[in-house]
Write a protein that holds these residues in place. Structure first.
Motif, PDB file in Angstrom:
ATOM      1  N   MET A   1       0.921  -1.702  -0.008  1.00 28.77           N
ATOM      2  CA  MET A   1       0.136  -0.180   0.054  1.00 28.77           C
ATOM      3  C   MET A   1       0.820   1.424  -0.174  1.00 28.77           C
ATOM      4  SD  MET A   1      -2.778   0.750   2.984  1.00 28.77           S
ATOM      5  CE  MET A   1      -4.131   2.115   2.172  1.00 28.77           C
ATOM      6  N   THR A   2       0.236   2.168  -0.856  1.00 29.73           N
ATOM      7  CA  THR A   2       1.345   3.138  -0.717  1.00 29.73           C
ATOM      8  C   THR A   2       0.917   4.870  -0.202  1.00 29.73           C
ATOM      9  OG1 THR A   2      -0.252   4.479  -3.033  1.00 29.73           O
ATOM     10  CG2 THR A   2       1.708   2.581  -3.447  1.00 29.73           C
ATOM     11  N   LEU A   3       1.274   5.588  -0.150  1.00 28.91           N
ATOM     12  CA  LEU A   3       1.107   6.507   0.656  1.00 28.91           C
ATOM     13  C   LEU A   3       0.217   7.562  -0.069  1.00 28.91           C
ATOM     14  CD1 LEU A   3       4.117   7.459   2.404  1.00 28.91           C
ATOM     15  CD2 LEU A   3       2.373   6.677   4.184  1.00 28.91           C
ATOM     16  N   PRO A   4      -0.728   8.269   0.663  1.00 27.09           N
ATOM     17  CA  PRO A   4      -0.999   9.509  -0.208  1.00 27.09           C
ATOM     18  C   PRO A   4      -0.283  10.449  -0.453  1.00 27.09           C
ATOM     19  CG  PRO A   4      -2.193   8.752   1.895  1.00 27.09           C
ATOM     20  CD  PRO A   4      -1.102   8.040   2.115  1.00 27.09           C
ATOM     21  N   LEU A   5      -0.386  11.145  -1.758  1.00 29.66           N
ATOM     22  CA  LEU A   5       0.113  12.249  -2.314  1.00 29.66           C
ATOM     23  C   LEU A   5       0.424  13.109  -1.245  1.00 29.66           C
ATOM     24  CD1 LEU A   5       2.218  12.880  -4.352  1.00 29.66           C
ATOM     25  CD2 LEU A   5      -0.444  14.196  -5.460  1.00 29.66           C
ATOM     26  N   HIS A   6      -0.125  13.790  -0.471  1.00 28.92           N
ATOM     27  CA  HIS A   6      -0.563  14.842   0.929  1.00 28.92           C
ATOM     28  C   HIS A   6       0.795  13.984   1.183  1.00 28.92           C
ATOM     29  CE1 HIS A   6      -4.150  12.318   2.002  1.00 28.92           C
ATOM     30  NE2 HIS A   6      -3.395  13.638   2.928  1.00 28.92           N
ATOM     31  N   ILE A   7       1.093  12.878   2.152  1.00 32.53           N
ATOM     32  CA  ILE A   7       1.715  12.411   3.040  1.00 32.53           C
ATOM     33  C   ILE A   7       2.654  12.471   2.789  1.00 32.53           C
ATOM     34  CG2 ILE A   7       1.652  10.354   4.669  1.00 32.53           C
ATOM     35  CD1 ILE A   7      -1.581   9.836   4.578  1.00 32.53           C
ATOM     36  N   ALA A   8       3.132  11.298   2.076  1.00 32.78           N
ATOM     37  CA  ALA A   8       4.422  11.652   1.068  1.00 32.78           C
ATOM     38  C   ALA A   8       4.972  13.121   1.548  1.00 32.78           C
ATOM     39  CB  ALA A   8       5.042  10.391  -0.023  1.00 32.78           C
ATOM     40  N   GLU A   9       4.443  13.913   0.678  1.00 30.89           N
ATOM     41  CA  GLU A   9       5.106  15.791   0.304  1.00 30.89           C
ATOM     42  C   GLU A   9       5.822  15.514   1.602  1.00 30.89           C
ATOM     43  OE1 GLU A   9       2.591  17.627  -1.771  1.00 30.89           O
ATOM     44  OE2 GLU A   9       2.825  16.790  -4.596  1.00 30.89           O
ATOM     45  N   ALA A  10       4.109  15.904   2.227  1.00 32.61           N
ATOM     46  CA  ALA A  10       4.657  16.938   3.842  1.00 32.61           C
ATOM     47  C   ALA A  10       5.751  15.365   4.848  1.00 32.61           C
ATOM     48  CB  ALA A  10       3.262  16.014   4.578  1.00 32.61           C
ATOM     49  N   LEU A  11       6.582  14.255   4.132  1.00 32.93           N
ATOM     50  CA  LEU A  11       6.966  13.246   4.963  1.00 32.93           C
ATOM     51  C   LEU A  11       8.676  13.583   4.383  1.00 32.93           C
ATOM     52  CD1 LEU A  11       7.744  11.825   7.213  1.00 32.93           C
ATOM     53  CD2 LEU A  11       6.819   9.768   5.763  1.00 32.93           C
ATOM     54  N   THR A  12       8.814  13.784   2.927  1.00 37.58           N
ATOM     55  CA  THR A  12       9.895  14.659   2.122  1.00 37.58           C
ATOM     56  C   THR A  12      10.672  15.822   2.531  1.00 37.58           C
ATOM     57  OG1 THR A  12       8.925  13.254   0.309  1.00 37.58           O
ATOM     58  CG2 THR A  12      10.710  14.641   0.043  1.00 37.58           C
ATOM     59  N   GLN A  42       9.450  23.911  11.819  1.00 38.46           N
ATOM     60  CA  GLN A  42       7.314  24.038  11.186  1.00 38.46           C
ATOM     61  C   GLN A  42       7.083  23.504  10.632  1.00 38.46           C
ATOM     62  OE1 GLN A  42       5.613  27.139  11.793  1.00 38.46           O
ATOM     63  NE2 GLN A  42       7.743  27.684  13.364  1.00 38.46           N
ATOM     64  N   ALA A  43       7.932  22.872   9.863  1.00 36.70           N
ATOM     65  CA  ALA A  43       7.975  21.531   9.401  1.00 36.70           C
ATOM     66  C   ALA A  43       7.415  20.325   9.905  1.00 36.70           C
ATOM     67  CB  ALA A  43       8.495  21.128   8.362  1.00 36.70           C
ATOM     68  N   ALA A  44       7.800  19.870  10.593  1.00 37.26           N
ATOM     69  CA  ALA A  44       6.957  19.041  11.722  1.00 37.26           C
ATOM     70  C   ALA A  44       6.240  19.610  12.125  1.00 37.26           C
ATOM     71  CB  ALA A  44       8.296  18.561  13.356  1.00 37.26           C
ATOM     72  N   ILE A  45       5.893  20.492  12.725  1.00 42.86           N
ATOM     73  CA  ILE A  45       4.367  20.973  12.951  1.00 42.86           C
ATOM     74  C   ILE A  45       3.658  20.814  11.907  1.00 42.86           C
ATOM     75  CG2 ILE A  45       2.527  23.012  13.823  1.00 42.86           C
ATOM     76  CD1 ILE A  45       5.405  24.273  15.608  1.00 42.86           C
ATOM     77  N   GLY A  46       3.891  21.118  11.067  1.00 45.48           N
ATOM     78  CA  GLY A  46       2.778  20.702   9.918  1.00 45.48           C
ATOM     79  C   GLY A  46       2.547  19.182   9.661  1.00 45.48           C
ATOM     80  N   LEU A  51      -1.240  14.204  10.754  1.00 48.38           N
ATOM     81  CA  LEU A  51      -1.280  12.902  11.448  1.00 48.38           C
ATOM     82  C   LEU A  51      -2.251  12.816  12.372  1.00 48.38           C
ATOM     83  CD1 LEU A  51       2.969  12.097  12.473  1.00 48.38           C
ATOM     84  CD2 LEU A  51       1.773  11.252  10.634  1.00 48.38           C
ATOM     85  N   GLN A  52      -2.430  13.479  12.713  1.00 50.44           N
ATOM     86  CA  GLN A  52      -3.462  13.512  13.101  1.00 50.44           C
ATOM     87  C   GLN A  52      -5.258  13.099  12.512  1.00 50.44           C
ATOM     88  OE1 GLN A  52      -3.451  13.727  17.083  1.00 50.44           O
ATOM     89  NE2 GLN A  52      -1.277  14.525  16.622  1.00 50.44           N
ATOM     90  N   ARG A  53      -4.999  13.774  11.908  1.00 42.49           N
ATOM     91  CA  ARG A  53      -6.117  13.857  10.490  1.00 42.49           C
ATOM     92  C   ARG A  53      -6.110  11.965   9.777  1.00 42.49           C
ATOM     93  NH1 ARG A  53      -5.393  19.033   9.414  1.00 42.49           N
ATOM     94  NH2 ARG A  53      -3.704  18.494   7.343  1.00 42.49           N
ATOM     95  N   LEU A  54      -4.742  11.580  10.155  1.00 44.15           N
ATOM     96  CA  LEU A  54      -4.495  10.102  10.100  1.00 44.15           C
ATOM     97  C   LEU A  54      -5.659   9.378   9.695  1.00 44.15           C
ATOM     98  CD1 LEU A  54      -1.496   9.328   9.640  1.00 44.15           C
ATOM     99  CD2 LEU A  54      -2.582  10.494   7.365  1.00 44.15           C
ATOM    100  N   THR A  55      -6.326   8.581   9.255  1.00 45.98           N
ATOM    101  CA  THR A  55      -7.268   7.386   9.601  1.00 45.98           C
ATOM    102  C   THR A  55      -6.436   6.131   9.791  1.00 45.98           C
ATOM    103  OG1 THR A  55      -6.440   6.302   7.333  1.00 45.98           O
ATOM    104  CG2 THR A  55      -8.018   7.846   7.545  1.00 45.98           C
TER     105      THR A  55
END
Length: 127
Positions: A1-12, A42-46, A51-55
């Protein structure tokens, strides 16, 4: 299972700023380290808000967990590096400016302030 794009971009983005902090630690440049640390914060806060909204399904993603574990392990290593760097800077400062050393024991001043200094005018004390 791949990560959703918005999660992958934020993690990157977090990983990119983490790499900047690592490079600044190696270079020893305090201004670059402060700027990189602020950007990482700042990136970690975002990312934390994301992460709080992940299923629950997203939270079980193996790729996400591996990348987060890698970041957490790296943070612990960078923290230890910062602690070592702080000790080295304090030792160097104490060697160059000995007055910056902390006293091992606090100066006791008593309930009415510090005791007066003796002038040496009286050689004997009689009561």
């Amino acid at each position: 299972m791949t990560l959703p794009l918005h999660i992958a971009e934020a993690l990157t983005e977090v990983e990119h700023h983490f790499d900047d902090v690592s490079a600044a630690l190696v270079s020893g440049e305090p201004i670059a380290l402060a700027a990189a640390s602020a950007a990482l914060q700042q990136a970690a806060i975002g990312f934390s808000g994301l992460l709080q909204r992940l299923t629950p399904v997203d939270l079980k993603n193996r790729d996400l967990n591996l990348r987060l574990k890698s970041l957490a392990d790296g943070m612990a290593t960078r923290r230890e590096t910062l602690i070592r760097r702080t000790v080295l800077v304090e030792r160097a400062l104490n060697a160059i400016v000995p007055a910056t050393q902390n006293a091992t024991y606090a100066q006791v001043s008593g309930p009415y302030g510090s005791p007066g200094k003796q002038t040496g005018a009286f050689k004997y004390l009689a009561a």
